[in-house]
Structures are given as C-alpha cells and as structure tokens.
Write an enzyme that holds these catalytic residues in place. Structure first.
Site, PDB file in Angstrom:
ATOM      1  N   HIS A 150      63.863 -17.888  22.627  1.00  0.00           N
ATOM      2  CA  HIS A 150      64.860 -18.260  21.623  1.00  0.00           C
ATOM      3  C   HIS A 150      66.294 -18.257  22.192  1.00  0.00           C
ATOM      4  O   HIS A 150      67.027 -19.233  22.070  1.00  0.00           O
ATOM      5  CB  HIS A 150      64.815 -17.273  20.445  1.00  0.00           C
ATOM      6  CG  HIS A 150      63.454 -17.079  19.860  1.00  0.00           C
ATOM      7  ND1 HIS A 150      62.847 -17.980  18.997  1.00  0.00           N
ATOM      8  CD2 HIS A 150      62.578 -16.054  20.022  1.00  0.00           C
ATOM      9  CE1 HIS A 150      61.660 -17.517  18.630  1.00  0.00           C
ATOM     10  NE2 HIS A 150      61.454 -16.368  19.248  1.00  0.00           N
TER      11      HIS A 150
HETATM   12  O1  RIB Z   1      64.237 -14.067  16.245  1.00  0.00           O
HETATM   13  C1  RIB Z   1      64.517 -14.134  17.621  1.00  0.00           C
HETATM   14  C2  RIB Z   1      65.719 -13.314  17.969  1.00  0.00           C
HETATM   15  O2  RIB Z   1      65.478 -11.946  17.638  1.00  0.00           O
HETATM   16  C3  RIB Z   1      66.031 -13.309  19.469  1.00  0.00           C
HETATM   17  O3  RIB Z   1      67.405 -13.144  19.654  1.00  0.00           O
HETATM   18  C4  RIB Z   1      65.288 -12.109  19.972  1.00  0.00           C
HETATM   19  O4  RIB Z   1      65.876 -11.554  21.144  1.00  0.00           O
HETATM   20  C5  RIB Z   1      65.464 -11.145  18.826  1.00  0.00           C
HETATM   21  O5  RIB Z   1      66.723 -10.515  18.995  1.00  0.00           O
END
Ligand code: RIB
Ligand code: CA
Length: 337
Positions: free
Chosen positions: A260
């Site tokens: 992500h």
């Molecule tokens: O939902 C994904 C996010 O939440 C990313 O930033 C992951 O590192 C967690 O922090």
C-alpha cells in the site's frame, strides 16, 4: 545504494533544486519499509526527514524500525528521524493484536540495531519548524500511517500549513471494502478524528486508498526476483514481502501482496500511473460499522467544494515494474561482469 550521490541538504542546493523536498510520516511496517526504499531510490524526491507514529506496531518499535531501515538504505546519517505520537489524540491507541506485519513489524526480518538516535524534538515540533523554514508550497508530505502527527501539526501550528505543497496520503477506501471493518481502512480507522481533521483542513490532498493499492499487487515473481538478487537491501525487501504474500495467500488464496505505502510514494513520483477523481472528502468518526469510513462526494451531493484528488484507478503492471526495477537498480547486487 547505487543511487547517484545527491548531497543531503535541508534546503536543496542549486544542482539538486529539481528533486521534490518531501517528509515521510510512517509506521514501519513492511509496506512503509518498502515505501522508504522506493523513496530513497527516486532521484525525483529529496527526502529531508522521516517522522514516525504508532500504527502497525507501537511507537518505540516504529522508531527503532525506522532507524534500522535508514542504516539498511544507507541514508545520510544526518537525516532527521523524529518520534511522533504514540497513539490517537481522541482515542486509546490500539496496536493490532494479530501482527499483520509479523514479529517486530518487519515480517520477522531482523535488521542490525542502529547506532542512530531519533531527532531530539517531537516529530510535530520538528516538522512545524521545517515547514516554517520553507517557502509557500515548499514541502510535500507523504503520509503512510494514521494521521495523528499530521492532524496535530495542522491544529497546533496552522502557520506552517502554507508551506505544505500537498499531502499524499495512503489511507481510506472510497469505493472499495475496508481492511479493518467492511467500511474502514486501517490508517483511517486507527485515528478517524485525525483523518477527518486532515481531510477538512484545506491543504492540497491526494488520497491513495485500497481502491487502487489492492489492484496493484506485488506478485510472487516480483518477490522471487528480489530474493534471487541476493544483495542486503533487496534480500531484506524480498523477505519482508514474502511474509506479506504468504499471509495474503493464506487469507485470500493469492500468492501476492498489496504494498500500500509504496504506491503512495509512486503517486508522488509518477502520478500518471494513477487515475485521479476530484471529490469532497471527509472521514466518518462515529458509528459501530462506519468509524474510519472515507466519504468521497464526487457528484456534489453535499454541495461542498472538492478538497482532494482520490485515486480511483492504477496501471498495475506499470507500478509493479516501476517498484521492482527501482529497487533492483538502486540496491541490487552489481551486475556480474
Ligand atoms: O491499510 C494499509 C495501511 O495500514 C498501510 O499504511 C499499512 O502500513 C498500515 O499502516
Ligand atoms: Ca503504514
């Protein structure tokens, strides 16, 4: 790191004036770690500091992971890494019980302890001072964690806001299911009040949510390329991503993973890889099943002016190639003669 040396500077010198000065606010975390690797492998960016916040793991582990990652990457030893908030401002902190990011928050990958120490100031105070030293629109923030630090910055130091060129946020799920509840993504669920404050603060915002991060998976083949390279950084990245992909396969039957936060960094470097839709956005803070839900009003139903660009599509293959190529090019083993 094979990156051409760009002298570290708080204020870019003329020869490095083109790189975009950025600060990354993160909670490493595996995808935060890969996001940092990508940011430092991108000559288009001048990472002038890292701020940390509790999220994937507690703040002490987050800070330690960030310092160890700076050693792994080989960043300038003067690069500030500042400790931020240990949890939301309006709620009790909730570190995930089931460690998505594994033992220690980096997929069980143990990096050598760092001799670096965090910046002596709190992350919010440090960032406010950095922004005050910048011209209007002089600094881009890339936020890949709960938005507690950013909200505190905007609330406590509103005079610093004009220096923010834009905030590229990994968070939310505008038109896709959440990953904590059916409606909420982790970063916005963890501190919905902070997310709401940031979305409605009037600072230029680009939101990279689950709508696109789940559509741009890093595949087993990508991971195997990193593992096969054998260099320290690519090997560590491969092992971290292997942890995520193994978990993803167990839960979703797909041997791949959504990195992500790396897509948020890619969005800052190559916004053309993403389709953007203007919207008025906010974040729901109440409701048993709606806490943390990103509300994106694309068609003006609320009568409120657009305040964000929301990622609604991505060229997945181009992103995968961008990420893996940069990691191998910058950190990979020297090509065998
Ligand atoms: O939902 C994904 C996010 O939440 C990313 O930033 C992951 O590192 C967690 O922090
Ligand atoms: Ca994160």
């Amino acid at each position: 790191m094979n990156r051409p040396e760009t002298p570290y500077s708080e204020t870019p010198s003329p020869e490095t004036a083109s790189p975009e000065p950025v600060v990354i606010d993160c909670d490493p975390g595996i995808d935060d770690a890969v996001a940092l690797l990508l940011a430092f492998a991108s000559p288009e960016l001048d990472v002038t500091g890292i701020t940390t916040v509790a999220g994937n793991v507690g703040i002490g582990q987050v800070v330690d992971n960030a310092l160890r990652l700076c050693d792994l990457i080989g960043t300038d030893p003067r690069l500030p890494v500042a400790r931020g908030h240990a949890g939301p401002l309006a709620r009790a902190v909730r570190i995930p019980d089931e460690p998505v990011h594994g033992e220690g928050g980096l997929g069980g990958v143990t990096l050598p302890p760092s001799a670096r120490t965090p910046h002596p100031e709190h992350a919010v105070a440090w960032l406010a001072e950095r922004l005050r030293a910048r011209p209007a629109g002089g600094l881009t923030l890339i936020a890949t964690a709960p938005l507690t630090n950013i909200a505190a910055l905007l609330h406590t130091h509103p005079d610093a806001a004009p220096a923010i060129k834009e905030i590229v946020v990994m968070g939310g799920a505008a038109f896709a299911p959440g990953n904590v509840t059916p409606s909420a993504e982790f970063n916005f669920f963890a501190d919905p009040e902070a997310a709401r404050y940031v979305t409605e603060a009037g600072v230029p915002l680009r939101i990279v949510g689950l709508d696109v991060t789940r559509a741009a998976l890093t595949t087993r083949a990508d991971i195997d390329r990193l593992l096969a390279d054998g260099a320290p950084v690519t090997g560590a990245a491969g092992r971290m991503l292997d942890h995520l992909a193994t978990r993803y396969e167990r839960r979703h039957g797909i041997d791949a993973c959504a990195v992500h936060d790396a897509l948020a960094v890619a969005a800052a470097v190559r916004p053309d890889l993403i389709e953007w839709t203007d919207a008025w956005v906010t974040v729901e803070c109440g409701g048993e099943f709606s806490r943390g839900k990103l509300i994106a009003d694309v068609h003006g139903r609320t009568g409120r002016p657009h305040n964000a660009r929301v990622a609604t599509g991505v060229d997945a293959d181009a992103f995968r190639a961008f990420l893996i190529t940069r990691l191998l090019h910058t950190y990979g083993a020297p090509a065998h003669p």
